[in-house]
Design a protein around this motif. Structure first.
Motif, short mmCIF file in Angstrom:
data_model
loop_
_atom_site.label_atom_id
_atom_site.label_comp_id
_atom_site.label_asym_id
_atom_site.label_seq_id
_atom_site.Cartn_x
_atom_site.Cartn_y
_atom_site.Cartn_z
N GLY A 193 0.83 -1.21 0.00
CA GLY A 193 0.00 0.00 0.00
C GLY A 193 0.86 1.25 0.00
N PHE A 194 1.94 1.23 0.78
CA PHE A 194 2.85 2.38 0.86
C PHE A 194 3.49 2.64 -0.50
CE2 PHE A 194 7.01 4.18 2.58
CZ PHE A 194 6.47 5.44 2.83
N ARG A 195 3.93 1.56 -1.14
CA ARG A 195 4.58 1.72 -2.46
C ARG A 195 3.57 2.16 -3.51
NH1 ARG A 195 10.39 1.21 -2.70
NH2 ARG A 195 10.82 0.48 -0.62
N THR A 230 0.78 3.71 -3.32
CA THR A 230 0.21 5.06 -3.19
C THR A 230 1.30 6.13 -3.17
OG1 THR A 230 0.18 4.87 -0.78
CG2 THR A 230 -1.84 4.26 -1.94
N CYS A 231 2.56 5.72 -3.26
CA CYS A 231 3.68 6.66 -3.29
C CYS A 231 3.54 7.61 -4.48
CB CYS A 231 4.99 5.87 -3.39
SG CYS A 231 6.43 6.86 -3.84
N TYR A 232 3.81 8.88 -4.26
CA TYR A 232 3.64 9.87 -5.33
C TYR A 232 4.49 9.53 -6.55
CZ TYR A 232 1.22 13.07 -2.17
OH TYR A 232 0.32 13.65 -1.32
N TYR A 233 5.68 8.98 -6.30
CA TYR A 233 6.54 8.69 -7.43
C TYR A 233 5.97 7.56 -8.28
CZ TYR A 233 9.91 7.03 -10.54
OH TYR A 233 10.47 6.61 -11.70
N TYR A 234 5.56 6.46 -7.62
CA TYR A 234 5.03 5.33 -8.40
C TYR A 234 3.71 5.70 -9.08
CZ TYR A 234 8.53 2.57 -5.96
OH TYR A 234 9.71 2.10 -5.47
N ALA A 237 -4.92 7.73 1.41
CA ALA A 237 -4.51 7.00 2.62
C ALA A 237 -2.99 6.94 2.73
CB ALA A 237 -5.08 5.59 2.61
N HIS A 238 -2.29 7.57 1.78
CA HIS A 238 -0.82 7.42 1.77
C HIS A 238 -0.19 7.82 3.10
CE1 HIS A 238 3.14 6.91 0.15
NE2 HIS A 238 3.48 8.13 0.50
N ARG A 239 -0.71 8.89 3.70
CA ARG A 239 -0.14 9.36 4.97
C ARG A 239 -0.21 8.25 6.04
NH1 ARG A 239 -0.65 14.37 8.72
NH2 ARG A 239 -0.12 15.46 6.83
N ALA A 244 15.91 6.10 4.49
CA ALA A 244 16.05 7.28 3.62
C ALA A 244 14.83 7.42 2.71
CB ALA A 244 17.33 7.16 2.80
N TYR A 245 14.37 6.29 2.17
CA TYR A 245 13.17 6.33 1.31
C TYR A 245 11.95 6.77 2.11
CZ TYR A 245 9.14 4.56 -1.27
OH TYR A 245 7.91 4.45 -1.89
N THR A 246 11.77 6.19 3.30
CA THR A 246 10.60 6.49 4.12
C THR A 246 10.60 7.96 4.54
OG1 THR A 246 10.65 4.21 4.91
CG2 THR A 246 9.30 5.76 6.15
N SER A 256 12.08 10.39 3.11
CA SER A 256 12.00 11.32 1.97
C SER A 256 10.60 11.40 1.39
CB SER A 256 12.98 10.88 0.87
OG SER A 256 12.53 9.68 0.25
N CYS A 257 9.68 10.67 2.00
CA CYS A 257 8.27 10.64 1.54
C CYS A 257 7.66 12.06 1.59
CB CYS A 257 7.50 9.68 2.44
SG CYS A 257 5.72 9.78 2.27
N HIS A 258 6.83 12.38 0.61
CA HIS A 258 6.18 13.69 0.57
C HIS A 258 5.28 13.90 1.79
CE1 HIS A 258 7.59 13.18 -3.50
NE2 HIS A 258 7.30 14.44 -3.78
N SER A 259 4.65 12.82 2.25
CA SER A 259 3.79 12.96 3.45
C SER A 259 4.63 13.31 4.67
CB SER A 259 3.04 11.65 3.72
OG SER A 259 2.07 11.45 2.75
N ARG A 315 15.63 13.39 -3.64
CA ARG A 315 16.16 12.12 -4.15
C ARG A 315 15.12 11.01 -4.04
NH1 ARG A 315 20.84 14.14 -4.57
NH2 ARG A 315 22.23 14.90 -2.98
N HIS A 316 13.86 11.38 -3.87
CA HIS A 316 12.85 10.35 -3.61
C HIS A 316 12.74 9.33 -4.74
CE1 HIS A 316 9.63 8.67 -1.32
NE2 HIS A 316 8.78 8.76 -2.33
N MET A 317 12.80 9.79 -5.97
CA MET A 317 12.69 8.87 -7.11
C MET A 317 13.82 7.84 -7.08
SD MET A 317 12.72 9.61 -11.19
CE MET A 317 14.47 9.76 -11.37
#
Ligand code: FES
Length: 236
Positions: A71-73, A75-79, A116-118, A164-166, A168-171, A202-204
């Protein structure tokens, strides 16, 4: 898009395999089975107890965490950017008309779930803490004392990049510094927001890198657990 699809297929296949996910000698646990909370988990792999009994084959042993990871992946803005263009055609490309009769954005099912991404982010933080704990207890030697091998490096590289990925999330960035009227009145949040903003650029790259490290970590643990290879040991 192909990379994300390949990851989902690999993670699903491995999650249902129910073997070679734990290296008893060195306490390596693959992230796809963590936390392992069922009595069906092999001895030693349940770092947080076994509140669930045996599970039917339809449920993977990592059933508590996998829906949230996915779900996290997803709904990620990048994906979203990737599959809106490649699969959902909303939009297919710049200045190309949509095939959908009406544009509803993310206000109706199924895309309203993106909101629900947040909440997926909150769970992802907990999962990162659990993965960090797994990596910490993996400094285990075959004789029961301290041990250090290539597997530890693999686990820690994966955990650090997952953090780092988590983060760097926009939320996360919005939670850190969103809705503040005056940064000067919130110096700690401002500092955190500044750091998260740097990571966010560097989120992407982190999104792709962590797909790779998750698969590599699982694959390495699988190879060692199935005795296809031996872990390279530096201490014990
Ligand atoms: Fe990608 Fe949150 S925007 S994980």
């Amino acid at each position: 898009m192909l990379g994300l699809a390949a990851f989902v297929i690999y993670a699903t296949v491995r999650s249902y395999a129910r073997d070679h996910y734990w290296v008893a000698d060195y306490h390596y646990l693959t992230p796809f089975y963590s936390p392992c909370l069922s009595t069906a988990c092999v001895e030693g792999s349940s770092h947080f107890g076994t509140p669930f009994g045996d599970l039917p084959a339809i449920l993977p042993l990592g059933f508590v965490v996998l829906p949230f990871l996915l779900g996290f992946r997803l709904t990620c803005y990048y994906y979203r950017k990737a599959y809106y263009r490649a699969v959902w055609f909303s939009p297919p490309a710049c200045a190309v008309a949509e095939p959908h009769a009406k544009y509803t954005g993310e206000t109706k099912l199924p895309l309203i779930i993106q909101n629900a991404h947040r909440y997926f982010f909150y769970v992802a933080v907990v999962v990162s803490v659990i993965n960090t704990y797994d990596a910490a207890v993996a400094f285990h030697g075959a004789d029961g004392g301290f041990g250090f091998g290539l597997g530890n490096i693999v686990l820690w590289v994966n955990v650090i990049l997952l953090w780092a990925y988590t983060l760097s999330c926009h939320s996360c960035r919005h939670i850190a510094g969103g809705r503040l009227k005056h940064f000067s009145a919130h110096p700690v949040r401002y500092w955190f927001w500044t750091q998260v903003s740097k990571l966010n650029t560097r989120h992407m790259a982190l999104a792709w890198t962590t797909l790779g490290t998750l698969v590599l970590t699982d694959f390495y643990v699988m190879l060692v657990a199935s005795e296809k290879i031996s872990d390279l040991r530096f201490i014990n």
